[in-house]
Structure formats: C-alpha cells, structure tokens
Design an enzyme around this catalytic site. Structure first.
Site, PDB file in Angstrom:
ATOM      1  N   GLY A 186      39.895  38.993  44.459  1.00  0.00           N
ATOM      2  CA  GLY A 186      40.086  38.517  45.727  1.00  0.00           C
ATOM      3  C   GLY A 186      40.940  38.701  46.247  1.00  0.00           C
ATOM      4  O   GLY A 186      41.168  37.329  47.020  1.00  0.00           O
ATOM      5  N   ASP A 187      41.495  37.373  44.732  1.00  0.00           N
ATOM      6  CA  ASP A 187      43.059  36.495  44.829  1.00  0.00           C
ATOM      7  C   ASP A 187      43.656  36.994  43.575  1.00  0.00           C
ATOM      8  O   ASP A 187      43.589  38.253  43.546  1.00  0.00           O
ATOM      9  CB  ASP A 187      42.753  35.385  45.491  1.00  0.00           C
ATOM     10  CG  ASP A 187      43.918  33.981  46.285  1.00  0.00           C
ATOM     11  OD1 ASP A 187      44.610  34.792  46.179  1.00  0.00           O
ATOM     12  OD2 ASP A 187      43.064  33.601  46.845  1.00  0.00           O
ATOM     13  N   ASP A 188      45.021  36.184  43.631  1.00  0.00           N
ATOM     14  CA  ASP A 188      46.239  36.436  42.516  1.00  0.00           C
ATOM     15  C   ASP A 188      45.312  36.626  41.899  1.00  0.00           C
ATOM     16  O   ASP A 188      44.358  36.340  41.100  1.00  0.00           O
ATOM     17  CB  ASP A 188      46.673  35.305  42.942  1.00  0.00           C
ATOM     18  CG  ASP A 188      47.542  34.812  43.626  1.00  0.00           C
ATOM     19  OD1 ASP A 188      47.663  35.491  44.458  1.00  0.00           O
ATOM     20  OD2 ASP A 188      47.465  33.720  43.640  1.00  0.00           O
ATOM     21  N   ASP A 194      40.947  33.758  42.129  1.00  0.00           N
ATOM     22  CA  ASP A 194      42.538  34.325  40.871  1.00  0.00           C
ATOM     23  C   ASP A 194      41.959  35.274  39.151  1.00  0.00           C
ATOM     24  O   ASP A 194      40.704  34.964  38.957  1.00  0.00           O
ATOM     25  CB  ASP A 194      43.690  32.949  41.384  1.00  0.00           C
ATOM     26  CG  ASP A 194      43.350  32.411  41.935  1.00  0.00           C
ATOM     27  OD1 ASP A 194      43.105  33.043  43.192  1.00  0.00           O
ATOM     28  OD2 ASP A 194      44.767  32.013  41.662  1.00  0.00           O
TER      29      ASP A 194
END
Length: 472
Positions: free
Chosen positions: A250-252, A230
């Site tokens: 790779g995420d939020d 994140d």
C-alpha cells in the site's frame, strides 16, 4: 577495410565498460554473506512446546528457544527450525549467529493483541514515533546489536495480520506508532531471503543503523489500500543489497531513509552504498523506489537497475522539504520498465510533516548528481514532476535514453532544477534541455566517474575491432 568509430560508438563502449565495473562490485557485495547459512546446531520450535494451530500463543516458546540457542553463539551458531503449521506469536528477539528457518508450509502469525507487541523507545534519529509522539510498538521479529543473523527458509511466510492495526490507524485510535514486521537495529551481517512477508502493520522490513545487509528472493504483500505498508526501508544503513524481490503493498516498495529533521541531522548516520537489482512490483499510493522523506542524515551512492513497475502511482521519487537538511547525492538508476504508471519520475520538495516545532526551517537539503537512464514506459500519465526548492536548486540531474508514451498534454513540469539530458522522449523541460554530451558527462553521476579506469579496455576494444576483417 578498417572500420571508423563515431562518438556514439565510443560512448557505447565506455558505458559498457562502466557497467561491468558496477556489476562486479555489486555482485561481490550481494554474495559475501551467503556462505553463513550452515549451522552446527539446530532445534525445532516444537521442542519448546509450540503448537502450530493458529490459535495457541507461542511467544514464550520462541523466546525460550532463542534463549537456549544463545549458548551456541560462540560454537558456530545455531538454527531455529519452524516446521509446517500456523505459529501465532507476539514480538520476540533474535540473537547473534542465528538462523531462523521457516519450512515451506510454515506461517509465523503476528498476534492481533497490541499487548503482545511491547512499546519501546523512539529511534534517536527520529526523536519520536513516526506516527505519534512518544514510543512505538516493537516489531514482530526484532533484534539489536547483533552479528551474523539469517532469516530464511523454503518460502515460508511471516504474516503480521496487520488489518487490526490498519483499522486502528484509520479510526485514529492508536496510542503508539504501529510496529514493523521485521526490524534489526545496530546489526551487521544480516541476510533475509527466500520468504514471503505479508500484511505488516507498518513498514515490512526495516534495517536501521545496520551494515552489510542482504535481502534476496523475498515476496512482500499487503493490500493496495493498506496504510504505510512499505516493503523494504534501509534506514541510516550502509552496504545494503536488495535483489530479486517482488513487492506489492500500500505504499513505497523500497524507501531509503536516514532520520527526521533535527534528530536525523544530529544523529548524522547516512544511508550509503545501497544496491537494488531485479525488483518487480506495484502500488497505488507510493513509489517503486523512494528516497526520503526522512533523509536528514544523508543518502548517497545508490545504484538501482533492472526495475519493473506496473499499475503504480509513481516509479522513482525523491521526497524532501525545507527543514530536512541532509543530502541526496550520487544516485544512479538504470534499466527501468514502466507500464501504467501515473508519474515516472518525481522530486517532491513539499513533503513536510515535521516531528515537532524545534526543526530548523533554514535547514535545506542538498540534492545533486542524480542520473536516470535507459527507461521505457507505456501508458504513463506524466513523465516527470521535478520540484526543487526556491533558493535551493537541485543540481546535476541527468536524464539519458528515456522513452515514454505519455497521455498528459504536459509531460514534464520542472522548477528549481538544473541538469542535462540526452535522448529523452517526450522532450524534457527547459532546465534539463542542455545536452549531456560532449561537455557535461563529468557532471552526471556515473557517466564518467567510473569510466576513467576503463579507458585501457576501450582502447584495446577499438584496436581489436579495427584489426578484424570487415566485408562489404
């Protein structure tokens, strides 16, 4: 001739006035700490034996420098200067009234030895490590109970070298939860600006139990397949401003949190007064802006505007589940541009990892007064997946002026949702089809709350317009 005013004219002026009020409030909150960058005392990390060759471990040099600078904390504070070079280090603590300044070609590198990242207790609002029971590795740059902390520079880089941690995670060989790149706890007056953060082992920037936090002009990078990297995660924090950032992870990109199930409910520290402006970025496994899933202490008063998300999984998400408790309310998101996004808006009520078996399955979250307006998007697969909880309907969801080019034959899928809409294309789902105007603007967060004080401005604007000469 005098001009006649329609309901649309009135609403446009009202909306404009309300936007002015928000902008003034947001600007003052975001600029309040910028005057604290000048420090009367300064030292370079090289004065404490640090070597910027990317190989020599400099943890002791950072620790000794900061210990020395602590003597100036009551004399206006101090600056630790990191010159050009590659400065390998393990975790180190910051102090109050400190500026950590990275030169343009300076890179702070996180050690790939887990022993250089000490294990600390879990956060009380989580009850355990996010990934594994027990403790968690401390962040590379860490601080707690601090006041007036600045992490900035001339676009230097803080690189967590997270690939070793991602591999341990994928192989399930971790002993403790992975570390963040930067974590500040119980601190106030925090500024993080003008830097690049890359390859965090876990979440990148994590202010938790903090107040008056500004994150400005930062770039956050991690591979799109890196797990849980994140960008910025305000957690049980208040008065947070995030603006002018580019995030590709790779995420939020941004995830607003406030504790996990019974631990978050008991700790009872919400995240509130969060401002997000001028955010650009993308991901493939998360959201542009997410609230949750750990939101058991509550999240409210979130204002986000001027967002651009491309080639992403989801743009805007609220993640929750039975057992979370807490609330998400008074959320206002506007001026969003989307290109190549799988799902524009999602409410996910099945995001249900729990810390242990002691959570209360009857602790239902309250989700209400969510307004999303002025959204355009091209090449969108699904406009909205809005899933409430049976017996726990999400109330007063308001969608206004949304135009999406959607490739799916079923653009909206809604359940246990109640709200209103106006000027939404493709046409929204049945529970949201009732029009916002003229009877339900007071049910929609911000569409009327902050406008009453602007009635005088509205009357004056109309009066002046009517007095202007108009030509055929």
């Amino acid at each position: 001739m005098k001009r006649s005013f329609s309901l649309v004219d009135v609403l446009l002026v009202l909306a404009f006035c309300g936007h002015i009020a928000w902008t003034v409030k947001a600007s003052s909150q975001c600029k309040q700490a910028l005057s604290r960058e000048i420090r009367p005392h300064s030292v370079a990390i090289t004065e404490f034996g640090a070597v910027g060759d990317g190989v020599t471990l400099n943890t002791k040099a950072f620790q000794n420098a900061i210990f020395y600078l602590n003597s100036f904390s009551d004399k206006g504070g101090a600056k630790l200067f990191v010159p050009a070079g590659r400065w390998l280090t393990g975790s180190f603590d910051l102090i109050s009234h400190l500026t950590l300044w990275l030169d343009k070609d300076a890179v702070i590198l996180g050690s790939d030895n887990p022993d250089d990242w000490p294990v600390v207790d879990p956060l009380p609002s989580y009850g355990r490590g996010v990934e594994l029971p027990g403790g968690r590795h401390r962040s590379l740059i860490y601080g707690r109970n601090l006041t007036d902390v600045i992490i900035t520079g001339d676009n230097g880089t803080i690189d967590g070298q997270g690939s070793v941690w991602w591999n341990w995670f994928k192989r399930k060989t971790l002993d403790y939860t992975r570390p963040h790149l930067v974590e500040l706890m119980n601190s106030t007056g925090v500024v993080i600006s003008n830097l690049t953060f890359s390859n965090s082992p876990f979440w990148t920037i994590h202010p938790v139990y903090c107040s008056h936090v500004i994150v400005q002009n930062v770039t956050i990078l991690a591979p799109l397949d890196s797990p849980n990297t994140d960008g910025i995660n305000p957690d049980s924090s208040n008065d947070v401003c995030i603006e002018d950032c580019y995030i590709s992870t790779g995420d939020d990109l941004i995830a607003i949190k406030s504790g996990w199930d019974e631990y978050g409910i008991s700790f009872a520290r919400p995240s509130t007064n969060i401002i997000i402006r001028r955010l650009i970025g993308h991901n493939r496994n998360g959201s542009g802006i997410a609230i949750g899933s750990e939101m058991s202490g509550g999240v409210s008063e979130v204002y986000a505007e001027n967002l651009y998300f491309f080639d992403s999984s989801t743009a805007i998400t609220i993640k929750t589940a039975r057992g979370r408790g807490g609330y998400v309310r008074n959320i206002y998101i506007l001026n969003v541009t989307l290109v190549g996004v799988d799902t524009a808006i999602r409410f996910d009520s099945t995001f249900s990892p729990h810390p242990d078996d002691f959570y209360d399955p009857n602790a239902l979250p309250v989700i209400e007064r969510i307004t999303i307006k002025d959204v355009i998007g091209n090449n969108i697969k699904v406009a909205g997946l809005l899933e409430g909880i049976e017996g726990d309907t999400f109330h007063h969801v308001c969608l206004l002026n949304i135009a999406l080019t959607v490739t799916s034959g079923s653009p909206w899928n809604c359940s246990y949702i109640q709200g209103y809409s106006a000027m939404v294309s493709p046409e929204t789902c049945e529970p949201l089809k009732e029009s916002i105007y003229p009877n339900h603007s007071s049910d929609c967060y911000h569409l009327s709350n902050h406008l009453r004080s602007s009635v005088g401005i509205l009357i004056l604007a109309i009066s002046q317009a009517q007095q202007q000469p108009h030509h055929q």
